[in-house]
Motif scaffolding. Sequence first.
Motif, mmCIF file in Angstrom:
data_model
loop_
_atom_site.group_PDB
_atom_site.id
_atom_site.type_symbol
_atom_site.label_atom_id
_atom_site.label_comp_id
_atom_site.label_asym_id
_atom_site.label_seq_id
_atom_site.Cartn_x
_atom_site.Cartn_y
_atom_site.Cartn_z
ATOM 1 N N UNK A 218 0.861 -1.179 0.000
ATOM 2 C CA UNK A 218 0.000 0.000 0.000
ATOM 3 C C UNK A 218 0.900 1.233 0.000
ATOM 4 N N UNK A 219 0.875 1.973 -1.133
ATOM 5 C CA UNK A 219 1.718 3.156 -1.262
ATOM 6 C C UNK A 219 0.862 4.415 -1.191
ATOM 7 N N UNK A 226 4.034 16.948 3.925
ATOM 8 C CA UNK A 226 2.936 16.143 4.465
ATOM 9 C C UNK A 226 3.376 14.757 4.928
ATOM 10 N N UNK A 227 4.455 14.216 4.379
ATOM 11 C CA UNK A 227 4.903 12.874 4.738
ATOM 12 C C UNK A 227 6.330 12.930 5.248
ATOM 13 N N UNK A 228 6.525 12.610 6.506
ATOM 14 C CA UNK A 228 7.843 12.627 7.151
ATOM 15 C C UNK A 228 8.534 13.984 6.999
ATOM 16 N N UNK A 238 5.511 6.572 -1.239
ATOM 17 C CA UNK A 238 5.979 6.236 0.109
ATOM 18 C C UNK A 238 5.278 4.981 0.633
ATOM 19 N N UNK A 239 5.920 4.287 1.547
ATOM 20 C CA UNK A 239 5.296 3.161 2.240
ATOM 21 C C UNK A 239 4.463 3.734 3.392
ATOM 22 N N UNK A 240 3.409 4.434 3.000
ATOM 23 C CA UNK A 240 2.627 5.189 3.968
ATOM 24 C C UNK A 240 1.186 5.253 3.480
ATOM 25 N N UNK A 241 0.266 4.683 4.261
ATOM 26 C CA UNK A 241 -1.153 4.660 3.897
ATOM 27 C C UNK A 241 -2.009 4.875 5.127
ATOM 28 N N UNK A 244 -0.363 6.084 8.404
ATOM 29 C CA UNK A 244 0.646 5.310 9.124
ATOM 30 C C UNK A 244 1.569 4.575 8.155
ATOM 31 N N UNK A 245 2.715 4.125 8.673
ATOM 32 C CA UNK A 245 3.672 3.383 7.855
ATOM 33 C C UNK A 245 3.056 2.051 7.442
ATOM 34 N N UNK A 246 3.199 1.712 6.169
ATOM 35 C CA UNK A 246 2.643 0.474 5.626
ATOM 36 C C UNK A 246 3.795 -0.353 5.043
ATOM 37 N N UNK A 247 4.309 -1.343 5.782
ATOM 38 C CA UNK A 247 5.475 -2.101 5.319
ATOM 39 C C UNK A 247 5.234 -2.798 3.980
ATOM 40 N N UNK A 248 6.282 -2.954 3.217
ATOM 41 C CA UNK A 248 6.239 -3.581 1.903
ATOM 42 C C UNK A 248 5.621 -4.980 1.965
ATOM 43 N N UNK A 249 4.670 -5.244 1.079
ATOM 44 C CA UNK A 249 4.104 -6.578 0.934
ATOM 45 C C UNK A 249 3.258 -7.065 2.087
#
Length: 334
Positions: A218-219, A226-228, A238-241, A244-249
């Motif tokens: 979820x990117x 706005x992000x970090x 970004x790995x951000x959805x 909050x942070x959304x880890x890869x896969x």
Amino acid sequence: IASSSLKPYTQDEFILGFARTLQSGNDFFNNWTVGVKATYRKLRTAIDDTCDSRPMYQAAQANGVAGAWQDEWSVPENMPGCWIFNPGSALSLTTPLDDTSNTYQVTIPGNRLGPKAKRQYEGVVLSAEKATDHYYVSASYTWSRSFGNTEGLVKSSNGQADTGTTADFDFPEVMIGANGYLPNDRRHAIKLYGGFKLTPEWSFGVNLLGQSGAPISCYGGGGGGTTFDTWFGYSGQFHYCNGQISPEGRSGRTPWLWTFSPNVQYKPAWAKGLYFQLTALNLFNNDTPTFVWERAEGINTSGKVQTTYYNYKLPKYFNTPRYVRLQVEYDFNL
């Protein structure tokens, strides 16, 4: 511009296997060759680019030429905007730092440009095969896992095929949450291939492939602070959805994929060396999605989160549809 200390793309690979032919008084179990093979791969050195101008701005300040910069996010026209390096290693180069032809020796530690590139593959294959005068069977089951923070020289999620210059590692913030299951992480795979000779002229075969689903990410996010607290663009990268942070896969998986492809072969006795094969690939026309859209949100020009037009988790690519293939071969040596 590439780092003067750039190293080639390298990985370690270890393979350990064992195979044995079974002997039995039972005709069915006799002469089966069974085996097991374990594979381990680990990325040692990757190549990608960084577009983080902030360390270059600091170098310009240290050399007293920062006046040519509008801010730390915008390089002067005389400078390149991105630099090739080994993620995790230092970036060393001779480069302008202002809008003149003067050059400076700059070395930026790897940890200021983001994490070290990581990718690891682990796989175990169990196999069995047998060949007789009338039939042949080959079957295998593979368990595997692929994880890390880089897919490789290209990037499937956004379709980048420009080798070694993907969005990965462009800025440290883009890599937050990047460690996880990679796009080729299909945990289970089943393969079956077989053939049976009906007569000296006619035979038929079958090819069955089953694979578990690929991981979904979820990117989101974007620039404008706005992000970090970042001010570069990269909307939806970004790995951000959902705040909050959304880890890869780690946002689900695509469905299992099954493909069944039978074939019929004919070797006419009246024309030695002539061979015909008719194959129906994906006979049941399984149209399972193989890849989905993974960008869930982005940041629009007003700095607001936007979720429309991204088609998150809708199919992007499908399994190849059913088609029929006719092969004709002639061996002039016969």
